[in-house]
Structures are given as C-alpha cells and as structure tokens.
Scaffold this active site. Structure first.
Site, PDB file in Angstrom:
ATOM      1  N   LYS A  30       0.906  -1.044  -0.119  1.00 50.25           N
ATOM      2  CA  LYS A  30       0.021  -0.260   0.096  1.00 50.25           C
ATOM      3  C   LYS A  30       0.876   1.321  -0.059  1.00 50.25           C
ATOM      4  CE  LYS A  30      -3.944   1.969   2.827  1.00 50.25           C
ATOM      5  NZ  LYS A  30      -4.464   1.831   3.965  1.00 50.25           N
ATOM      6  N   SER A 107      -9.443   1.630   2.820  1.00 50.31           N
ATOM      7  CA  SER A 107      -8.597   2.323   1.975  1.00 50.31           C
ATOM      8  C   SER A 107      -7.482   1.525   1.369  1.00 50.31           C
ATOM      9  CB  SER A 107      -7.819   3.489   2.828  1.00 50.31           C
ATOM     10  OG  SER A 107      -7.012   2.871   3.665  1.00 50.31           O
ATOM     11  N   SER A 131     -10.058  -0.918   7.139  1.00 50.37           N
ATOM     12  CA  SER A 131      -9.567  -0.785   5.639  1.00 50.37           C
ATOM     13  C   SER A 131      -8.806  -2.152   5.129  1.00 50.37           C
ATOM     14  CB  SER A 131      -8.304   0.421   5.764  1.00 50.37           C
ATOM     15  OG  SER A 131      -8.989   1.618   5.876  1.00 50.37           O
TER      16      SER A 131
END
Length: 394
Positions: A30, A107, A131
C-alpha cells in the site's frame, strides 16, 4: 496488471533475500509504507509532490525483504486513507475481479484487488477503521487487522494513530499465516481457543442474506470451533462507539495533515473533501469526550474477549456496493461499516476476515476477533477453518 498500482510505481521490483520463510513470494505494498528511494503518496498527488524521498524502507517492508519477499509494486489507496470504499478520484478505482462492477473496499483497495487478481502472493495494507477487514470481505480474501502496536509501524504514514494497525491480505490461509510469523513482534499471548462468542447485535447490522450465510458457515465449521455462546457486545448500541471512533479519527487526521491542507489546499475527491472539512472543526473537548467513551468500551470489550475467547461477526454488513453508488448511499454504507469495525478499533484487539462464500455472486467474509496478543491464534484458526470454507485451500 494495471489498475492496482499507482502511476508513480516502482521502476523495478525490490528483490528480497535469497533465502527465508517467504522466499519466492511476491508482495504488493500500500502506498502508505516507505520504500527506500521512493516517495510515499498516501493517495493524493499534491501530497506526493512535496513528499521527501524515503531514506530507508518501512520496518514492515524491511522484515518482508529480509524474509525473502520480493516487492513488486506500490498499490492505490484512498486519499489519506480516509474512506472504506476504495475509490480514488485521482488514480481510479482498482478493479474487484471477484465482484465486477463493484467497489473493492478501502482504503487498502489496491492491495486487496491485486491479491484477488493473482498479481501478487500477498499484500500489505493498513487498517484504522476497517481498511483491511472490509476489502478482504469484498474481494474474497484472508485479511488481518493486527493487535494495536504488535507490528512496528516505523516508516508508515499516519491516519489516526489511536487506531492505526499494520495488516495484510492473502488468497490462501497458509501464506496468510506465514506472513504473520515474519511481521508480528514477540508479545504473543498464547492460549487454546475454548470459547466462542456470537454477538446477536453485530449480526443484526448485516443484510439478511449475509447474516444467514455467516451463521450457516459457522454451523458448517463447528468441528473447528468451540460451542457458541450468544451475547450482545454493545450494551447501549453501537452509535456511541461508532461516533467516538469517527471523532477521534477526525481529530487525529487533522493533527497529522491539517497544516498541509490549510497551506497547500490540495484537491480532494468527493467524500474525502467533506470529511476533511468536518475534521477541521472537531474540538479538543469533543475529542476528549470521545476518548472517555473509548476507554470505557475498551475495558468492556476486553473483559468479554479474554485469552482463549474469540468472537465471530460479519466482516462487513453487506456485499460490495456497485461502483456507481451515489455519495449519499456510500456515506450510509460507511456508517453501517463502522458499527461493526469499531469493536476491534476501540479495544485494540486483532481481527481476521475469512472468505466463506458468496451472496448474489459476490464474496462475503466472516470475522473473528481475538484477545490482545492473540494474533497467532487467529492466524492458526484461519488455517483450521479453511477446509470448511469451500473457497480457499489452506
């Protein structure tokens, strides 16, 4: 594999050690984790433009490389991690190949979508308000929110440090567990799982078909679980807990990025812009009051989930919403999600999501929350129940 990775992706894969427990595996990361020689973008081009070049890898990335993992790319994330939809107005929405036309969840959207598509063996995400847990559910993956503080967060961008945790995704339970052996610190709290709680109030938050599938799955995998005990985990309902998470998150994200936002006036996509505006107005008194709610909730939840006890609940209240869902509907979805995700967030406890089936052709995840330091027990549980799930091999 386009659509999962940021435009400012790595020029070449970062190769890990020749030998190690994760040798031969590829991972995506990420765009919240520092990678030496690269800028960390946090989902926003204006932040990326002023971000310094990292002088060293984030601690989690370094551990993976030392264990033999090759890092193949940096994945798309929601702006400043302030969403659970996986929609990024600047870089696009990573495709959810397990539920075409629907959001991947955020996310950690790019990491989940890349893993589900087979672009990597596993991927690093982060979980503040859901997330990892939500995209794991929507993309049919194993995912973990670790015990708060059990994985070194050095070299990561903050969202809300009170709740921020390192997490990861994998398509198989075996790889899922193997990553934990590398990343988790030595504060393991061992205990055999001898108690299973089923919170009726949490299951009531889910759509009927989702809740029914989860209960059927628990019955199917009963051979790997203790006899369940029905409870209500939130004695006064979930709204005060959800609101406390919302306010603390808003207060802390503004502390982290408010000055940048005020001075640079970055462009935000829909939803994030409105939440940042709300965050700018949270008062210290509101944040302090919410921290009192958190302290009470933490004591209550940890009193129920002691070493040896796990609690099963929906990872998300529904299947993945369609990409063309309106902003108002997405905000309602976010509220519903936080009623479930606030439990582990407020308590700092670990939570895994296990893929157990589909509703209307879309993946659904079953979660287990464990005790503080019981991350390894949850990872072992994922392996133990994998043979009952019918979707994933161990």
């Amino acid at each position: 594999m386009s659509g999962f990775f940021v435009p400012h992706d790595l020029k070449a894969p970062v190769k890990g050690a020749a030998q190690g427990p994760l040798a031969g595996l590829n991972a995506a990361v990420k765009d919240l984790y520092a990678i030496e020689g690269e800028r960390t973008g946090g989902g926003n081009p204006d932040w990326l433009a002023q971000a310094p070049v990292a002088k060293q890898h984030a601690a989690a990335v370094q551990k993976l490389l030392a264990a033999g993992t090759t890092i193949i790319g940096k994945t798309i994330t929601d702006e400043f991690f302030y969403s659970v939809t996986g929609i990024n107005a600047h870089y696009g929405t990573p495709p959810n190949l397990r539920a075409p036309g629907r959001i991947p969840g955020g996310s950690s959207s790019g990491s989940a979508a890349a893993t589900a598509a087979g672009a990597c063996d596993f991927a690093l995400g982060s979980d503040t308000g859901g997330s990892v847990r939500v995209p794991a559910s929507f993309c049919g993956l194993y995912g973990i929110r670790t015990s708060h503080g059990r994985v070194d967060a050095m070299g990561t961008m903050d969202m809300a440090p009170t709740f921020d945790t390192v997490g990861w995704f994998a398509a198989s339970a075996g790889v899922f567990r193997a990553v934990g052996r590398v990343l988790l610190d030595d504060r393991k709290v061992s205990a055999p799982i001898d108690s299973l709680l089923l919170p009726d109030d949490a299951f009531a938050q889910a759509d009927g078909p989702v809740a029914a599938l989860l209960r059927d799955a628990l019955a199917t995998m009963s051979g790997a679980l203790p006899h369940p005990q029905a409870i209500n985990i939130a004695p006064d309902g979930f709204e005060a807990w959800r609101d406390a998470v919302r306010i603390i998150q808003a207060n802390e994200i503004w502390q982290a990025y408010g000055r940048f936002i005020t001075e640079k006036k970055p462009k935000f996509g829909p939803g994030v812009a409105e939440r940042m505006q709300i965050a700018s107005k949270v008062t210290k008194a509101e944040a302090d009051a919410s921290r009192q709610v958190q302290a009470t909730a933490r004591e209550h939840i940890r009193g129920k989930i002691k070493p040896g006890t796990v609690m099963a609940l929906p990872s998300a209240p529904c299947i993945a919403p369609r990409i063309d869902t309106t902003q108002d509907e997405l905000e309602s979805f976010r509220v519903r999600v936080m009623r479930l995700t606030c439990i582990a967030g407020l308590s700092g406890l670990p939570q895994i999501s296990v893929p157990i089936g589909t509703v209307s052709g879309c993946p659904v995840g079953l979660s287990f929350i464990g005790w503080a330091g019981g991350d390894e027990a949850l990872l072992d549980l994922a392996v133990a129940v994998a043979k009952y799930c019918g979707l994933q091999r161990a």
